[in-house]
Enzyme design. Structure first.
Site, mmCIF file in Angstrom:
data_model
loop_
_atom_site.group_PDB
_atom_site.id
_atom_site.type_symbol
_atom_site.label_atom_id
_atom_site.label_comp_id
_atom_site.label_asym_id
_atom_site.label_seq_id
_atom_site.Cartn_x
_atom_site.Cartn_y
_atom_site.Cartn_z
ATOM 1 N N LYS A 202 0.857 -1.190 0.000
ATOM 2 C CA LYS A 202 0.000 0.000 0.000
ATOM 3 C C LYS A 202 0.893 1.240 0.000
ATOM 4 O O LYS A 202 1.966 1.225 0.615
ATOM 5 C CB LYS A 202 -0.865 -0.080 1.269
ATOM 6 N N SER B 108 -9.568 1.290 3.602
ATOM 7 C CA SER B 108 -8.757 2.092 2.706
ATOM 8 C C SER B 108 -7.777 1.278 1.855
ATOM 9 O O SER B 108 -7.308 1.782 0.836
ATOM 10 C CB SER B 108 -7.975 3.118 3.514
ATOM 11 N N SER C 91 -9.397 -1.338 7.616
ATOM 12 C CA SER C 91 -8.889 -1.030 6.274
ATOM 13 C C SER C 91 -8.194 -2.179 5.544
ATOM 14 O O SER C 91 -7.871 -2.043 4.362
ATOM 15 C CB SER C 91 -7.949 0.172 6.337
#
Lengths: 102, 481
Positions: B78, B153, B177
């Protein structure tokens, strides 16, 4: 509690945010009103916590169960200062340049 | 072997080790898959083509190394993990051109294990959101239906893994997330115990809640990734000294007599009919297999969204104070004075959800409101954590839904932040309590065709038990991809 425009603007000032940024003078009042309403709704929702009596409860700021480990107290250089400084948007040698303060 | 990109991480490791495929072939296949899928998916913010290929060639020159468990395996991280010399944006305009001078600890560990990072994945700006719609660089799309959100997320990570770009990915989980996008996209996601994985070099959001963890298409693949990234790090003061298990040795638990607690407050919530149908059926299958399902209670659960959003935003307002236009990142042109430099740099480059959360957190920490909101939320946090500990005393693990909604249409909640926050109810209390949890797919919804998942929650540092149970559940509910 309701949040008024003044509180929104005061909070924005504390947070170093300009709520009018990127907006025209015509757009700004409506955007501020919308944001104030959103904050009011959310903060009113937060007030649900007042239903519980927590007078005897210790706050829990971190869930970790143990004391933090300590590394040896020895100086070391982990990153190259020049590499770190290279990201500064405006620098002079090893100084960060900002607008004149005094 | 034309479709090596479809192999699971465990299969990739085996084929690389036995030299049936080379690291260069594997990395090339992942990059080719990224090239084919990205135009529709938009899961990646930075693709490391040349760099990844050159790392793969070097690995091939040196030959497979049994001490490096992810030798030649393509992974994504990420875009909140700092990568030395490679831009790290946190999906924010503020950090659009930020090039870190150091690697996050998990990035170092991945590389030491022989993994090759092929891309950095999309997210909601600064990991604040649950749909990736708040990415400053545009949303990622759900691989099952491109008109739907992938969750967030870590939406880029989940979509990427499910679209076979790589067999594994790293994300972060502050309030769900990892687990929620894993579920909305139909893969496995593991949020470790707070302190299990180093946070050094992760762009901070809520420092008492953030935790890095793996996403993959198989439970065992998540275990392999966790084994590599877990462990004490003296550069993270909240990193735990608790001993790490070898998660790769986990075996499926015997489900007969295994005790799963069903928190009534979570199971009584209205679910999408597809989810309700699928999860009821899943519980029936578990019961028929001999699992002991027990009702448990989390009396303070209804306060968790409020407590979480006070604490998370307070921590965010503090953490994001560092973005001031002086040392790195965006700087406004021609400010008149220092205050204007701060205000303009932040206001120009931070997105609407980030600004909203900073304002909420600043309010909760401001004079006159600190005790009413911040301290109160921290007190409620203890009650919520104690509820979870209590619920776990009489059962092996807790089992809950992950999301009350299937992947939703873009734009559904973009104007309604409070509703979006409330959707995190299934996942965020786990972060307040600091517990480990695994989300795994169960099936596709009958009418929607979209993934439905379950969450297993365990005691602190009991990842091995969650993984073992996950392996057993995976035999009952075969992976979707």
């Amino acid at each position: 509690m309701p949040i008024d425009f003044k509180t929104t603007l005061r909070t924005a000032e504390l947070a170093c945010l300009n709520l009018k940024s990127g907006l025209s003078p015509e757009e700004a009042p409506a955007a501020l009103a919308r944001l104030t309403k959103e904050l009011t709704d959310i903060i009113n929702y937060f007030n649900i916590l007042n239903e519980i009596n927590t007078s005897e409860v210790e706050p829990l700021y971190s869930p970790l169960l143990e004391v933090a480990g300590l590394r040896p107290d020895e100086p070391e250089r982990r990153a190259n200062p020049e590499e770190l400084l290279s990201q500064a948007p405006n620098r002079l040698g090893s100084f960060f340049v900002v607008p004149k303060i005094i | 072997m034309n479709e090596i990109y479809k192999l699971t991480l465990t299969e990739v490791v085996e084929k690389l080790k036995s030299r049936q495929i080379s690291a260069t072939e594997m990395i090339s296949a992942a990059l080719a898959r990224i090239e084919v899928t990205e135009p529709n998916l938009k899961a990646c913010l930075t693709i490391l083509g040349d760099q990844a290929l050159s790392a793969a060639r070097k690995l091939d020159q040196d030959g497979p190394d049994p001490t490096r468990p992810l030798w030649g395996v393509p992974v994504t991280v990420k875009d909140v993990f700092c990568t030395k010399g490679i831009r790290t944006t946190a999906a924010s305009r503020y950090l659009e051109n930020y090039i870190p001078a150091y690697d996050a600890q998990v990035v170092i560990k991945l590389r030491q294990a022989g993994a090759v990072i092929v891309a950095k994945t999309n997210l909601d700006e600064f990991a604040m959101g649950s749909s990736t719609e708040f990415s400053a660089f545009g949303p990622t799309r759900n691989p099952w239906n491109l008109t739907k959100v992938p969750g967030g997320s870590s939406g880029g990570a989940a979509a990427s893994v499910v679209a076979f770009q790589t067999p594994g990915a790293l994300g972060t989980d502050t309030g769900g997330s990892i687990r929620q996008p894993a579920t909305l996209c139909g893969c496995v996601g593991l949020k470790p115990t707070y302190g299990r994985v180093s946070r050094y070099g992760i762009v901070a959001y809520g420092s008492s809640l953030d935790q890095a963890g793996p996403l993959a298409r198989r439970v065992r693949d998540c275990a392999s990734l966790l084994s590599v990234i877990a462990g004490y790090d003296d550069r993270d003061a909240t990193s735990s000294l608790h001993q790490t298990d070898d998660y790769t040795t986990a075996q499926p638990v015997t489900l007969r007599g295994f005790k799963l607690g069903l928190p009534q407050e979570l199971w009584n919530i209205k679910l999408d009919p597809d989810i309700e149908d699928a999860l009821k059926n899943a519980l029936k299958i578990l019961e028929e297999t001999g699992v002991e399902l027990r009702s448990v209670n989390l009396p303070h659960l209804k306060y968790s969204v409020a407590a979480y959003y006070i604490l998370a935003t307070a921590e965010a307002s503090t953490n994001l104070a560092r973005y001031d236009g002086v040392r790195y990142g965006h700087r406004s042109n021609n400010p008149q004075d220092l205050t204007e430099l701060y205000m303009a740099s932040r206001s120009e480059a931070l997105g609407p959800e980030v600004r909203r959360r900073i304002l909420l957190g600043t309010f909760a920490l401001s004079a006159g409101y600190y005790d009413t909101y911040y301290k109160k939320a921290a007190q409620v946090r203890r009650l919520i954590r104690d509820d979870y500990y209590q619920a776990l005393t009489d059962c092996d693990l807790l089992i809950t839904p992950v999301s009350s909604l299937l992947a939703w249409d873009f734009g559904s909640f973009i104007q309604d932040p409070l509703t979006l926050y409330q959707l995190d109810l299934m996942t965020l209390p786990v972060n307040l309590a600091g517990l480990p949890a695994l989300a795994l797919p169960v099936t596709l919804g009958k009418t929607s065709g979209l993934p439905v998942g379950l969450q297993l929650i365990g005691r602190p540092f009991d990842e091995i038990n969650i993984i073992s149970a996950g392996l057993a559940l995976e035999e009952l509910f075969p992976p979707l991809r």
